[in-house]
Design a protein around this motif. Structure first.
Motif, mmCIF file in Angstrom:
data_model
loop_
_atom_site.group_PDB
_atom_site.id
_atom_site.type_symbol
_atom_site.label_atom_id
_atom_site.label_comp_id
_atom_site.label_asym_id
_atom_site.label_seq_id
_atom_site.Cartn_x
_atom_site.Cartn_y
_atom_site.Cartn_z
ATOM 1 N N ALA A 185 0.850 -1.200 0.000
ATOM 2 C CA ALA A 185 0.000 0.000 0.000
ATOM 3 C C ALA A 185 0.880 1.243 0.000
ATOM 4 O O ALA A 185 1.813 1.358 0.783
ATOM 5 N N GLY A 186 0.577 2.141 -0.890
ATOM 6 C CA GLY A 186 1.389 3.344 -1.037
ATOM 7 C C GLY A 186 2.289 3.272 -2.250
ATOM 8 O O GLY A 186 2.568 4.292 -2.898
ATOM 9 N N ASP A 187 2.761 2.067 -2.570
ATOM 10 C CA ASP A 187 3.525 1.865 -3.805
ATOM 11 C C ASP A 187 2.569 1.540 -4.952
ATOM 12 O O ASP A 187 2.700 2.080 -6.057
ATOM 13 N N ALA A 188 1.622 0.656 -4.681
ATOM 14 C CA ALA A 188 0.621 0.332 -5.696
ATOM 15 C C ALA A 188 -0.285 1.539 -5.926
ATOM 16 O O ALA A 188 -0.502 2.358 -5.026
ATOM 17 N N ALA A 189 -0.798 1.646 -7.141
ATOM 18 C CA ALA A 189 -1.739 2.733 -7.418
ATOM 19 C C ALA A 189 -2.999 2.569 -6.580
ATOM 20 O O ALA A 189 -3.553 3.552 -6.070
ATOM 21 N N HIS A 190 -3.429 1.323 -6.425
ATOM 22 C CA HIS A 190 -4.621 1.042 -5.621
ATOM 23 C C HIS A 190 -4.591 -0.433 -5.235
ATOM 24 O O HIS A 190 -4.144 -1.276 -6.013
ATOM 25 N N VAL A 191 -5.071 -0.730 -4.031
ATOM 26 C CA VAL A 191 -5.161 -2.116 -3.555
ATOM 27 C C VAL A 191 -6.608 -2.396 -3.173
ATOM 28 O O VAL A 191 -7.207 -1.642 -2.403
ATOM 29 N N THR A 192 -7.157 -3.472 -3.720
ATOM 30 C CA THR A 192 -8.501 -3.918 -3.356
ATOM 31 C C THR A 192 -8.376 -5.261 -2.652
ATOM 32 O O THR A 192 -7.811 -6.206 -3.211
ATOM 33 N N VAL A 193 -8.881 -5.329 -1.427
ATOM 34 C CA VAL A 193 -8.809 -6.548 -0.620
ATOM 35 C C VAL A 193 -10.191 -7.177 -0.550
ATOM 36 O O VAL A 193 -11.171 -6.508 -0.177
ATOM 37 N N PHE A 194 -10.272 -8.451 -0.913
ATOM 38 C CA PHE A 194 -11.543 -9.173 -0.890
ATOM 39 C C PHE A 194 -11.574 -10.070 0.350
ATOM 40 O O PHE A 194 -10.761 -10.984 0.487
ATOM 41 N N GLN A 195 -12.517 -9.791 1.222
ATOM 42 C CA GLN A 195 -12.596 -10.482 2.511
ATOM 43 C C GLN A 195 -13.835 -11.349 2.594
ATOM 44 O O GLN A 195 -14.947 -10.879 2.356
ATOM 45 N N ARG A 196 -13.636 -12.611 2.927
ATOM 46 C CA ARG A 196 -14.766 -13.497 3.207
ATOM 47 C C ARG A 196 -15.132 -13.437 4.683
ATOM 48 O O ARG A 196 -16.301 -13.328 5.049
ATOM 49 N N THR A 197 -14.101 -13.517 5.536
ATOM 50 C CA THR A 197 -14.312 -13.508 6.977
ATOM 51 C C THR A 197 -13.267 -12.614 7.626
ATOM 52 O O THR A 197 -12.073 -12.755 7.345
ATOM 53 N N ALA A 198 -13.684 -11.719 8.477
ATOM 54 C CA ALA A 198 -12.749 -10.843 9.172
ATOM 55 C C ALA A 198 -11.958 -11.643 10.205
ATOM 56 O O ALA A 198 -12.544 -12.374 11.005
ATOM 57 N N PRO A 199 -10.634 -11.534 10.211
ATOM 58 C CA PRO A 199 -9.831 -12.285 11.178
ATOM 59 C C PRO A 199 -9.723 -11.561 12.515
ATOM 60 O O PRO A 199 -9.851 -10.334 12.590
ATOM 61 N N TRP A 200 -9.483 -12.317 13.566
ATOM 62 C CA TRP A 200 -9.140 -11.725 14.847
ATOM 63 C C TRP A 200 -7.690 -11.253 14.789
ATOM 64 O O TRP A 200 -6.813 -11.964 14.292
ATOM 65 N N THR A 201 -7.439 -10.053 15.269
ATOM 66 C CA THR A 201 -6.076 -9.518 15.285
ATOM 67 C C THR A 201 -5.717 -9.060 16.692
ATOM 68 O O THR A 201 -6.586 -8.730 17.507
ATOM 69 N N LEU A 202 -4.430 -9.025 16.945
ATOM 70 C CA LEU A 202 -3.878 -8.504 18.188
ATOM 71 C C LEU A 202 -2.682 -7.628 17.854
ATOM 72 O O LEU A 202 -2.025 -7.849 16.823
ATOM 73 N N PRO A 203 -2.385 -6.641 18.680
ATOM 74 C CA PRO A 203 -1.199 -5.806 18.414
ATOM 75 C C PRO A 203 0.069 -6.659 18.359
ATOM 76 O O PRO A 203 0.219 -7.620 19.128
ATOM 77 N N LYS A 204 0.939 -6.313 17.455
ATOM 78 C CA LYS A 204 2.190 -7.051 17.273
ATOM 79 C C LYS A 204 3.296 -6.350 18.065
ATOM 80 O O LYS A 204 3.755 -5.275 17.677
#
Length: 476
Positions: A185-204
């Motif tokens: 992201a930021g290098d590509a002109a545009h990024v489209t993300v296709f999501q079926r199910t939202a994942p659980w995330t935690l701070p890294k």
């Protein structure tokens, strides 16, 4: 002398070969289909690729790595570690590269392996160490072949691909995608993300390791053990959260919710990235970059179902065509297929595919009745979503060494008792029944809805249960 054939030169196969050599067994061959050592870290090199397990635990206990630059090391450091292990532990001379095993059969008291080039290799012990993450899954989408741009899976990333200025469509929101998208992201002109199910995330909780720390690790190897022990403790807590401890689960889900509130200001986007599945249904992902990346103006998160691919991009159920020049599948692996497409034939002509027609199973994830002297590494029910798989692979390698030692001492062919294997499998399935894994993600499940990938307990429990090879569990 016991002859051992190991299939796969990733972390699992190298651990087996290294510990066998250390125990004095030198008639070992490691057969690797690729032109280089490295396993998944050779194949996965997409932008942003890194470990999602803290470095102190993502290494062999018998060969710690004092050279990590940070807590969650990047791809190239892990690959360098794998290759340094092979070199310095004396495994590299035993590796045959560009050697794909297509079949193995038990005949006349030995394993006869057939390779793609027609060579036959005979061994007393067979150790398939191909793992659960070696065969990428690409969904069958109508019109995919008509896409006018380049399409590839994250595990087959092409280093010559230029992302800058291109429109990139990423299918999937798993461990690979959450690293790739922020990196491009930021290098590509545009990024489209296709999501079926939202994942659980935690701070890294990532951080650089300073010069003083690295010097301490090099000069005092034992200095790494406190960090390793602390990571194991966190892994134990995470396992408790997934397997039903209410306090642990409330704490973990609360931290995840706080991260979404902190990093996603747009309520509509926050709703779309909020998981509607139980914790543990998909691998919980450690990231500080994923959610902010989705909030960028040049990144779109699409939750509509994909209905097809066209030359200009991806069409969703709402009729919108999402234009793209590059299509990336971050869609994971065929984790339940294990040794496929190899054909492994055991005693009496029975094949492993036939034995596993109702779902893969193995005693301690390693031994299968009617397949003498065969020990799987990272086999059925030895996956972990909360700790390092290297912990499991090292435990399996130590078990294999004990089995080979028993054979060298005169034991007959070691074939796990059907009763022992059945009792073990019944225990696992009882513990897994009603778990979060039984109804959420199909990649956990084999035929009949059996959980065939995951271990139901902690890594520490698995290490304890595999610490001693018991000949009474086996018969000639």
């Amino acid at each position: 002398m016991v002859r051992v054939a190991v299939i796969g030169a990733g972390l699992g196969g190298i651990a087996v070969a290294a510990l066998l050599r250390r125990a004095g067994f030198t008639d070992v061959v490691v057969l690797e289909r690729a032109p280089r050592i490295g396993g998944v870290w050779r194949d996965n090199r997409y932008p942003g690729c890194a470990c999602d397990v803290p470095a102190p635990l993502y290494s062999y206990s018998f060969f710690p790595n004092p050279h990590w630059s940070r807590r969650f090391p990047p791809h190239h450091e892990i690959l360098a570690y794998v290759r340094r292990c092979a070199d310095e532990l004396g495994v590299t001379p035993h590796v045959r590269l560009n050697t794909e095993v297509v079949a193995a059969r038990w005949e006349s008291g030995a394993w006869h392996l057939s390779t793609a080039d027609g060579t036959e290799i005979v061994a007393d012990v067979l150790v398939p160490a191909v793992g659960q993450l070696s065969r990428p899954v690409i969904p069958v989408l109508p019109g995919a072949a008509t896409f006018a741009g380049r399409a590839l899976h994250t595990t087959g990333w092409d280093d010559t691909i230029e992302v800058t200025g291109r429109r990139v469509a990423v299918i999937g929101t798993g461990a690979s995608a959450i690293q790739l998208v922020p990196a491009i992201a930021g290098d590509a002109a545009h990024v489209t993300v296709f999501q079926r199910t939202a994942p659980w995330t935690l701070p890294k909780p990532d951080r650089r390791y300073g010069r003083v720390r690295r010097l301490l690790y090099r000069r005092v190897p034992g200095a790494m053990w406190p960090a390793r022990a602390a990571t194991l403790l966190l892994a134990w807590f995470a396992t408790r959260a997934i397997t039903g401890d209410r306090v642990a689960r409330a704490l973990v889900t609360g931290i995840s919710a706080a991260q979404r509130r902190w990093q996603v200001r747009d309520p509509a986007l926050r709703a779309r990235v909020t998981p509607d599945i139980p914790l543990g249904c998909k691998r919980t992902l450690f990231t500080t970059a994923w959610l902010p990346a989705l909030g960028r103006p040049d990144v779109d998160l699409v939750t509509e179902k994909i209905v097809g691919v066209e030359p200009a991009g991806v069409r969703t159920a709402d009729g919108v065509l999402h234009e793209a020049d590059l299509l990336v599948y971050g869609t994971g692996f065929a984790a339940t297929e294990f040794v496929a497409p190899m054909r492994i034939t055991g005693r009496g002509g029975v094949t492993l595919r036939e034995t596993w027609r109702d779902g893969a199973r193995a005693y301690l994830g390693m031994a299968v009745p009617d397949f003498p002297n065969m020990f799987l590494v990272y086999g059925p029910n030895t996956n972990t979503g909360t700790t390092s798989v290297v912990v499991f692979q090292e435990a399996q390698a130590r078990y294999v060494v004990q089995a080979v030692r028993a054979l060298a001492a005169g034991a007959g062919p070691l074939c796990v008792s059907p009763a022992v294997a059945a009792t073990h499998d019944a225990e696992l399935q009882r513990r897994l029944a009603g778990s979060v894994w039984t109804g959420c993600e199909s990649w956990y499940l084999g035929p009949g809805g059996r959980v065939v990938t995951n271990w139901p307990g902690t890594g520490g429990e698995y290490v304890r249960r595999t610490a001693r090879f018991d000949p009474a569990d086996y018969s000639a």
